[in-house]
Design a protein around this motif. Structure first.
Motif, mmCIF file in Angstrom:
data_model
loop_
_atom_site.group_PDB
_atom_site.id
_atom_site.type_symbol
_atom_site.label_atom_id
_atom_site.label_comp_id
_atom_site.label_asym_id
_atom_site.label_seq_id
_atom_site.Cartn_x
_atom_site.Cartn_y
_atom_site.Cartn_z
ATOM 1 N N UNK A 98 0.831 -1.203 0.000
ATOM 2 C CA UNK A 98 0.000 0.000 0.000
ATOM 3 C C UNK A 98 0.866 1.254 0.000
ATOM 4 N N UNK A 99 1.963 1.216 0.747
ATOM 5 C CA UNK A 99 2.827 2.387 0.808
ATOM 6 C C UNK A 99 3.465 2.708 -0.536
ATOM 7 N N UNK A 100 3.876 1.695 -1.269
ATOM 8 C CA UNK A 100 4.480 1.915 -2.583
ATOM 9 C C UNK A 100 3.462 2.491 -3.559
ATOM 10 N N UNK A 101 2.226 1.978 -3.512
ATOM 11 C CA UNK A 101 1.199 2.441 -4.450
ATOM 12 C C UNK A 101 0.837 3.895 -4.176
ATOM 13 N N UNK A 102 0.691 4.253 -2.903
ATOM 14 C CA UNK A 102 0.270 5.619 -2.563
ATOM 15 C C UNK A 102 1.394 6.632 -2.689
ATOM 16 N N UNK A 103 2.635 6.171 -2.841
ATOM 17 C CA UNK A 103 3.750 7.121 -2.963
ATOM 18 C C UNK A 103 3.781 7.806 -4.319
ATOM 19 N N UNK A 104 3.108 7.229 -5.312
ATOM 20 C CA UNK A 104 3.095 7.800 -6.665
ATOM 21 C C UNK A 104 1.779 8.520 -6.895
ATOM 22 N N UNK A 105 1.848 9.591 -7.649
ATOM 23 C CA UNK A 105 0.658 10.395 -7.949
ATOM 24 C C UNK A 105 -0.063 9.809 -9.152
ATOM 25 N N UNK A 106 -0.768 8.708 -8.923
ATOM 26 C CA UNK A 106 -1.507 8.047 -9.991
ATOM 27 C C UNK A 106 -2.907 7.733 -9.495
ATOM 28 N N UNK A 107 -3.833 7.620 -10.458
ATOM 29 C CA UNK A 107 -5.182 7.187 -10.129
ATOM 30 C C UNK A 107 -5.181 5.670 -9.947
ATOM 31 N N UNK A 108 -5.965 5.202 -8.979
ATOM 32 C CA UNK A 108 -5.990 3.770 -8.655
ATOM 33 C C UNK A 108 -7.385 3.232 -8.911
ATOM 34 N N UNK A 109 -7.440 2.108 -9.628
ATOM 35 C CA UNK A 109 -8.718 1.440 -9.905
ATOM 36 C C UNK A 109 -8.615 -0.010 -9.456
ATOM 37 N N UNK A 110 -9.539 -0.417 -8.578
ATOM 38 C CA UNK A 110 -9.561 -1.805 -8.114
ATOM 39 C C UNK A 110 -10.316 -2.654 -9.118
ATOM 40 N N UNK A 111 -9.657 -3.665 -9.661
ATOM 41 C CA UNK A 111 -10.264 -4.512 -10.688
ATOM 42 C C UNK A 111 -10.512 -5.925 -10.201
ATOM 43 N N UNK A 112 -10.183 -6.244 -8.951
ATOM 44 C CA UNK A 112 -10.424 -7.585 -8.453
ATOM 45 C C UNK A 112 -10.084 -7.697 -6.987
ATOM 46 N N UNK A 113 -10.665 -8.707 -6.348
ATOM 47 C CA UNK A 113 -10.418 -8.969 -4.932
ATOM 48 C C UNK A 113 -10.086 -10.449 -4.765
ATOM 49 N N UNK A 114 -8.996 -10.740 -4.068
ATOM 50 C CA UNK A 114 -8.601 -12.117 -3.785
ATOM 51 C C UNK A 114 -9.262 -12.550 -2.492
ATOM 52 N N UNK A 115 -9.964 -13.676 -2.545
ATOM 53 C CA UNK A 115 -10.664 -14.174 -1.364
ATOM 54 C C UNK A 115 -10.085 -15.521 -0.933
ATOM 55 N N UNK A 116 -10.491 -15.942 0.223
ATOM 56 C CA UNK A 116 -9.979 -17.186 0.758
ATOM 57 C C UNK A 116 -10.691 -18.400 0.218
ATOM 58 N N UNK A 117 -11.277 -18.268 -0.951
ATOM 59 C CA UNK A 117 -11.926 -19.393 -1.630
ATOM 60 C C UNK A 117 -11.536 -19.322 -3.082
#
Length: 684
Positions: free
Chosen positions: A658-677
């Motif tokens: 999370x720290x690496x992603x937020x350090x850059x000035x870019x827009x973030x789009x969540x395209x998937x979620x990993x679940x325990x199944x």
């Protein structure tokens, strides 16, 4: 010519041509314009012959239109003078007398033959070639663009060279498209010339009898002479322009002009010249045949063939002499054994039938490898060692092997005389289907002669050297950490010392040894993180090493220092697409996180771990199928352990914190979620 004047010449010339259509001109001025028309067409024809490739004369379609407009304007002006004065200048009258030669029938026949030659043969052929060339060029354009992208990705060309090649491909398509339209002007000009001839003949005959009181024979004699002369003066430049059009659209890309290329290629086969010369002399023996022409031409061909043989023998002797000089005295056997047992950092083993890849030219395997070393140095910040290339009799035919530190890391095939065609629909092409080793694309090795056919079928065609270098690039990038030696680290650190001595002096050797710095840099390279911003990396290591010298923490501190560069490698137009971990699963991972000798580990139920890894693989595969690039993000504490788990199942997946992603000035789009199944929820 002054550039400002040159910009005005063509517009003024075009306006003057338009004036020819409406303003009467004297016969003397018309003679001058006819000379300009004839000599201009001759100059254009010669330039077309000396152009090495069509794009060298890219202004030709526009010149073709202007020249056609000039001829039509001259036709209108000459028709006006013929019908009004019965005289249109000395050039028209002279051409008429020469062709007619005292006989109207001969003049008419000669003129008809010239018209047929231009309209039926040259114009029609040039029009067809231009049409086919435009279609083929447009069909092959996507394949050429993909080949340029492949060369750029493999480091064979720079960004500037790629832009230049793309511009050339676009210019070539525009040129052939313009020539396809320009050839219609040539055809229309020929048709208009024929119609104008009949108009002049009928109108002149009527003018002579009705207004000038001439007899039918005199009117026919006078105006037919002027009409044929006018037609010839117009048709000769039109014929030259039609020939120039045919030359331009039939020229393929070459390194020399047409004359030089024709001379070299027509004399490339000694056997062909000898057979032709012998046949010419044999024809002279036939009774009734003229002896001198056949004997003379046959003798010239045989003499040329003999000179070619002498030239080939001299080249062979020179090659043998150069080879003897390069071989020199044989080395001592001990030196050979020591050299053979030495382990080289990076080497390419070639089957004996692949040694032609190392030709010594600037574009051979060695030249491409030099360009690859520069590309990897710019991207990763590490200078790979020189690549040792040698042949091996133990390898199967057409096989190459890449070794790192004496261990094989990859092998492939590059059959001689063939190119690799990549695409979905290759069923019509001969060859055994294969899978390209880097991107996993379906392809076939096809003969070089079928390259154009493959491009027309929509396939991307890659030469043997490009295939090998692309494979080498992928292998070197994947094993860059193994290629980074202690000496390389020392050289890199010393280079930083010259520009930022404090960044080095505070860290090495007081806080960290050179070996520890090497270990950190290798940890970055394992995930293909660039180390070219070494100053910032060393500064981050100085701060972290005062609290802990744990290798994993040091690597994470170095990653944080270059986090914007890591994020930029995965952004698309300022947008970063991410796959997150379900909060409940991530919390369970944090609770199961334990330190270990080889780094932190996640202790969870094996079934749950397997389900999470399957979910990650499914998500990444689904995104890759849609052409979407995404990265997996997680808590900073989990990132090293998650990366080690993911690398076993999905090695190409990038893992960021999370720290690496937020350090850059870019827009973030969540395209998937990993679940325990083993299920996946797309879109977050």
């Amino acid at each position: 010519m002054n550039r400002n004047y040159a910009r005005l010449v063509v517009p003024i010339f075009v306006v003057a041509i338009v004036l020819l259509l409406v303003v009467p001109v004297p016969a003397a001025l018309l003679d001058v314009l006819f000379v300009v028309n004839i000599i201009g067409a001759l100059v254009i024809l010669l330039i077309a012959m000396y152009a090495t490739k069509p794009l060298d004369f890219s202004v030709f379609p526009s010149l073709l239109l202007v020249a056609t407009l000039l001829r039509l304007g001259l036709n209108v002006a000459s028709t006006r003078l013929v019908l009004r004065d019965g005289y249109a200048g000395a050039i028209i009258e002279t051409f008429g007398h020469i062709v007619v030669g005292g006989s109207m029938i001969i003049g008419a026949v000669i003129f008809c033959i010239l018209v047929v030659i231009q309209f039926v043969v040259i114009t029609k052929g040039a029009e067809r070639v231009a049409e086919v060339g435009a279609r083929f060029t447009l069909d092959a354009m996507p394949g050429k663009q993909m080949a340029i992208d492949a060369d750029l990705n493999a480091g064979l060309i720079t960004d500037e060279q790629a832009r230049a090649r793309r511009s050339e491909v676009a210019a070539e398509a525009d040129f052939y498209g313009a020539m396809d339209g320009g050839s219609k002007f040539v055809k229309g000009d020929a048709i208009a010339g024929i119609i104008i001839i009949f108009i002049n003949l009928i109108g002149g005959f009527a003018m002579g009898m009705l207004q000038r009181g001439m007899s039918a024979a005199d009117a026919l004699q006078t105006y037919s002479l002027l009409t044929i002369g006018d037609g010839l003066v117009s048709q000769i430049p039109a014929l030259l322009m039609a020939v120039a059009t045919g030359l331009i659209v039939t020229r393929s890309t070459a390194d020399t002009d047409m004359g030089t290329a024709a001379g070299a290629q027509l004399t490339q086969s000694r056997s062909a010249l000898m057979i032709a010369g012998g046949a010419a002399i044999a024809l002279a023996i036939i009774p009734g045949m003229p002896k001198l022409p056949f004997v003379l031409i046959g003798g010239v061909l045989l003499l040329t063939a003999q000179r070619i043989k002498a030239r080939e023998d001299a080249a062979t002797r020179e090659s043998a002499r150069a080879e003897a000089v390069t071989q020199g005295a044989p080395r001592d056997e001990t030196e050979d054994l020591i050299d053979a047992m030495r382990v080289h950092a990076l080497e390419i083993m070639l089957a004996p039938d692949l040694v032609d890849l190392v030709s010594g030219s600037a574009d051979d395997l060695l030249g491409r490898v030099r360009a690859l070393r520069r590309k990897i140095a710019m991207e990763l910040g590490v200078v790979i060692p020189p690549v040792r290339t040698r042949d091996s009799l133990e390898l199967p035919a057409a096989t190459y092997v890449v070794r790192i530190a004496g261990v094989e890391v990859g092998r492939g095939h590059a059959p001689a005389g063939k190119v690799l065609a990549l695409g979905e629909d290759l069923g019509s092409l001969p060859g055994t289907p294969i899978v390209e080793p880097v991107f996993g694309l379906a392809g076939k090795w096809i003969p070089v002669e079928l390259q154009h056919a493959a491009e027309l079928a929509g396939a991307t065609v890659i030469d043997r050297v490009s295939v090998l270098v692309t494979h080498l690039s992928a292998l070197v990038t994947a094993h860059a950490d193994r290629l980074l030696t202690r000496e390389d680290v020392r050289v890199l650190v010393e280079s930083v010392r010259t520009v930022s001595p404090s960044a080095v002096d505070e860290l090495v050797p007081g806080v960290l040894s050179l070996a520890q710095v090497q270990q950190v840099l290798q940890g970055l390279l394992v995930e293909q993180a660039p180390i070219n911003d070494l100053t910032r990396i060393l500064e981050a290591l100085t701060l972290r090493a005062r609290a802990s010298t744990d290798p994993e923490q040091l690597v994470e501190a170095a990653r944080a220092a270059v986090a914007p560069a890591l994020v930029a490698r995965h952004t698309d137009g300022g947008l970063l697409r991410v796959v997150t971990i379900d909060p409940s699963l991530e919390q369970a991972m944090l609770e199961g996180l334990r330190p270990g000798e080889d780094g932190s580990q996640i202790l969870l139920d094996p079934v749950q771990i397997d389900a999470a890894l399957t979910s990650i693989g499914t998500e990444m595969a689904a995104l890759e199928a849609t052409g979407t690039e995404a990265v997996l993000v997680c808590a900073p504490q989990l990132r090293p352990a998650v990366r080690r788990l993911v690398a076993a199942r999905t090695p190409k997946a990038a893992v960021l914190s999370y720290g690496e992603v937020t350090s850059a000035s870019v827009a973030i789009e969540t395209v998937g979620v990993v679940r325990g199944a083993a299920t996946l929820t797309a879109g977050g």
